[in-house]
Design an enzyme around this catalytic site. Structure first.
Site, PDB file in Angstrom:
ATOM      1  N   ASP A  28     -11.957   0.549   7.188  1.00 43.40           N
ATOM      2  CA  ASP A  28     -11.607  -0.853   7.425  1.00 43.40           C
ATOM      3  C   ASP A  28     -10.433  -1.007   8.386  1.00 43.40           C
ATOM      4  O   ASP A  28     -10.061  -2.124   8.730  1.00 43.40           O
ATOM      5  CB  ASP A  28     -11.347  -1.596   6.095  1.00 43.40           C
ATOM      6  CG  ASP A  28     -10.357  -0.889   5.183  1.00 43.40           C
ATOM      7  OD1 ASP A  28     -10.264   0.350   5.255  1.00 43.40           O
ATOM      8  OD2 ASP A  28      -9.685  -1.565   4.391  1.00 43.40           O
ATOM      9  N   HIS A  29      -9.887   0.123   8.837  1.00 37.85           N
ATOM     10  CA  HIS A  29      -8.765   0.063   9.784  1.00 37.85           C
ATOM     11  C   HIS A  29      -9.096   0.677  11.142  1.00 37.85           C
ATOM     12  O   HIS A  29      -8.304   0.567  12.071  1.00 37.85           O
ATOM     13  CB  HIS A  29      -7.534   0.746   9.182  1.00 37.85           C
ATOM     14  CG  HIS A  29      -7.045   0.047   7.943  1.00 37.85           C
ATOM     15  ND1 HIS A  29      -5.971  -0.807   7.945  1.00 37.85           N
ATOM     16  CD2 HIS A  29      -7.535   0.021   6.672  1.00 37.85           C
ATOM     17  CE1 HIS A  29      -5.807  -1.309   6.725  1.00 37.85           C
ATOM     18  NE2 HIS A  29      -6.741  -0.828   5.929  1.00 37.85           N
TER      19      HIS A  29
ATOM     20  N   ASP B 231      -1.843   0.496   4.738  1.00 34.79           N
ATOM     21  CA  ASP B 231      -1.893   0.224   3.310  1.00 34.79           C
ATOM     22  C   ASP B 231      -0.838   1.097   2.633  1.00 34.79           C
ATOM     23  O   ASP B 231      -0.629   2.226   3.052  1.00 34.79           O
ATOM     24  CB  ASP B 231      -3.256   0.612   2.745  1.00 34.79           C
ATOM     25  CG  ASP B 231      -4.408  -0.119   3.410  1.00 34.79           C
ATOM     26  OD1 ASP B 231      -4.217  -0.845   4.381  1.00 34.79           O
ATOM     27  OD2 ASP B 231      -5.557   0.081   2.982  1.00 34.79           O
TER      28      ASP B 231
ATOM     29  N   HIS C 146      -0.094   6.281   0.884  1.00 31.66           N
ATOM     30  CA  HIS C 146      -1.458   5.860   0.618  1.00 31.66           C
ATOM     31  C   HIS C 146      -2.296   7.094   0.285  1.00 31.66           C
ATOM     32  O   HIS C 146      -1.789   8.201   0.266  1.00 31.66           O
ATOM     33  CB  HIS C 146      -1.988   5.098   1.846  1.00 31.66           C
ATOM     34  CG  HIS C 146      -3.243   4.329   1.591  1.00 31.66           C
ATOM     35  ND1 HIS C 146      -3.464   3.583   0.463  1.00 31.66           N
ATOM     36  CD2 HIS C 146      -4.376   4.182   2.341  1.00 31.66           C
ATOM     37  CE1 HIS C 146      -4.656   3.016   0.526  1.00 31.66           C
ATOM     38  NE2 HIS C 146      -5.233   3.369   1.643  1.00 31.66           N
TER      39      HIS C 146
END
Lengths: 302, 302
Positions: free
Chosen positions: A64-65, A210, A140
């Site tokens: 998602d990044h 994150d 993370h």
């Protein structure tokens, strides 16, 4: 300094929302921060000129990044870009991109540079006359960096009435703007404070996604103008933070408070919540100036 | 048999159009064909259930045909899919996907199988009781296959009035439907034609993208119900077909005519043309039943 949110959710693209991606405009730079799937389309929708993006910063290698990066790189090439592009991201990003370019028997039409990161300490990764970018080591499930974008302090402002009054030669203006006193032909010293006003305070932006709650980065981001901090969960799911290495909205607000940030931007919401205003409400119990990241939103820093 | 167009343009995603991806529903299968960036979102928008997709067919490793695959695979996993998924695509696709899963320290929540293709001859790559899928070797800048989806001929239809009239035992129905004659207890032979009607003609769909004009595939696709053929260019840019290994709308129509297809679907339009109706008009000078692929369009085959 202006921030444009291209995507704000965690995990997967949604029907009408993108995963994490942001554009920071700072001192004529257009920095792209993270690049989830669909970022190139979000750039088009937000009318951000592809050619002005010269640096892309990838926080970590969760899809998602960064799943939108190969498409962005490829599209730039199909559009026959000539301007160089720099990718700053975790070790491995170069292999991912180059493997795909190799298998499609293509290369870019422009110089493509990878700056792979693997240090666990903050690093200066970009610097020019007006701006610096540092990594912010985060906590993370995979190797992750936030990024701290800082304007350098500007020159002091000449008070022209005073400067003309003392008949100071133009040749001295530059040194006076840098803070030097002026010495007249007769040897009189005119103190800098009489001739100048303080510079506009430099702005800064910290992107932290994150991460598990990590207050040991506070000294690095102290006094930041804008703090983006992930808020994957609400406090009701605080027990999920440890196994997933994410934060709650309240923790994000605590970080903003500790950092004495001017503004907190929340994002990376888990899709389990129907209403993102819940994140704002929770954060506001701790910190006053909270803004929700939402696709297409432009955020200014005064 | 129904086709849903998820994306229809070539090269890059556009603000409101996706690159190539299609869903073919055939005999209770939901086959995903090509998977450009944004495909997972297009699946959501078209309300196609992720779990019903068990096979993905990737024609070639140009980004506009596969950059959405890693995101799809990853999203399925985040949604905790358990159903197995099969990826059929050129050699290299496994390395691309597994490298990205490895670097994100994740694996899928479901069994993921790769069936890598490297043959230059047509291959049977899927078969069950009712459907077969074959590769159609195409001529492009990189190794590329089209795919031919075929229903198997169904059973002949029992004419129940006749069957009851001859008092044929139920035990023989199955063999009669398969085309066998019936033998009565007294030894009389009742020919199959008296007892059955022909089966519903099986349908078939050929997906041909991307390719230079390649009439040597005609014997393989002869009589196909639906032919999707790329039409990157109009005849005005026919000179670009050789260097880029693409086709014009007219060439696509010539293929449909040679193949005696029932319906031609055009797609993979170059973004240089403002109006895709120009492709239809050009193809219709050669072949009558032309449909334009457009994002979200559902196409039926009667």
């Amino acid at each position: 300094m202006q921030l444009t949110i291209l995507g704000c959710y965690s995990a997967t693209p949604r029907t009408f929302n993108n995963p994490t991606s942001q554009v920071l405009e700072i001192n004529n730079h257009i920095f792209l921060i993270d690049c989830g799937e669909g970022t190139q389309v979000a750039l088009r929708r937000n009318k951000i000129k592809f050619n002005r993006i010269k640096h892309v910063f990838i926080s970590h290698l969760h899809g998602d990044h960064f799943f939108g990066l190969i498409g962005l790189i490829s599209t730039f090439s199909l559009l026959n870009r000539k301007t160089e592009l720099h990718i700053h991201g975790p070790k491995g990003i170069k292999e991912i991109i180059t493997l795909q370019l190799k298998l499609s028997k293509s290369w870019t039409s422009y110089p493509l540079y990878f700056h792979e990161l693997e240090s666990k300490e903050p690093q200066l990764i970009f610097e020019d006359e007006k701006v610096t970018v540092e990594t912010i080591p985060l906590n993370h499930r995979v190797y992750t960096n936030g990024f701290l974008f800082k304007e350098k302090p500007g020159d002091r402002k000449l008070l022209m009435n005073e400067v003309l009054n003392y008949e100071i030669d133009v040749a001295y203006y530059r040194s006076i703007k840098k803070g030097k006193d002026a010495i007249l032909e007769d040897g009189t010293v005119i103190s800098n404070e009489k001739l100048t006003a303080p510079p506009i305070p430099p702005k800064s932006y910290a992107f932290c996604s994150d991460t598990f709650f990590k207050p040991d980065i506070i000294p690095q981001i102290k006094g930041v103008t804008g703090l983006y901090h992930e808020a994957t969960f609400l406090e009701t799911h605080q027990h999920l933070c440890e196994p997933t290495k994410h934060s709650t909205a309240k923790q994000a607000a605590e970080m903003a408070k500790l950092a004495e940030a001017s503004k907190l931007i929340l994002g990376h919401y888990s899709t389990r919540y129907g209403d993102i205003n819940l994140f704002k409400a929770e954060a506001e119990t701790v910190f006053e100036n909270v803004v929700l990241a939402e696709d297409g939103k432009k955020i200014n820093f005064n």
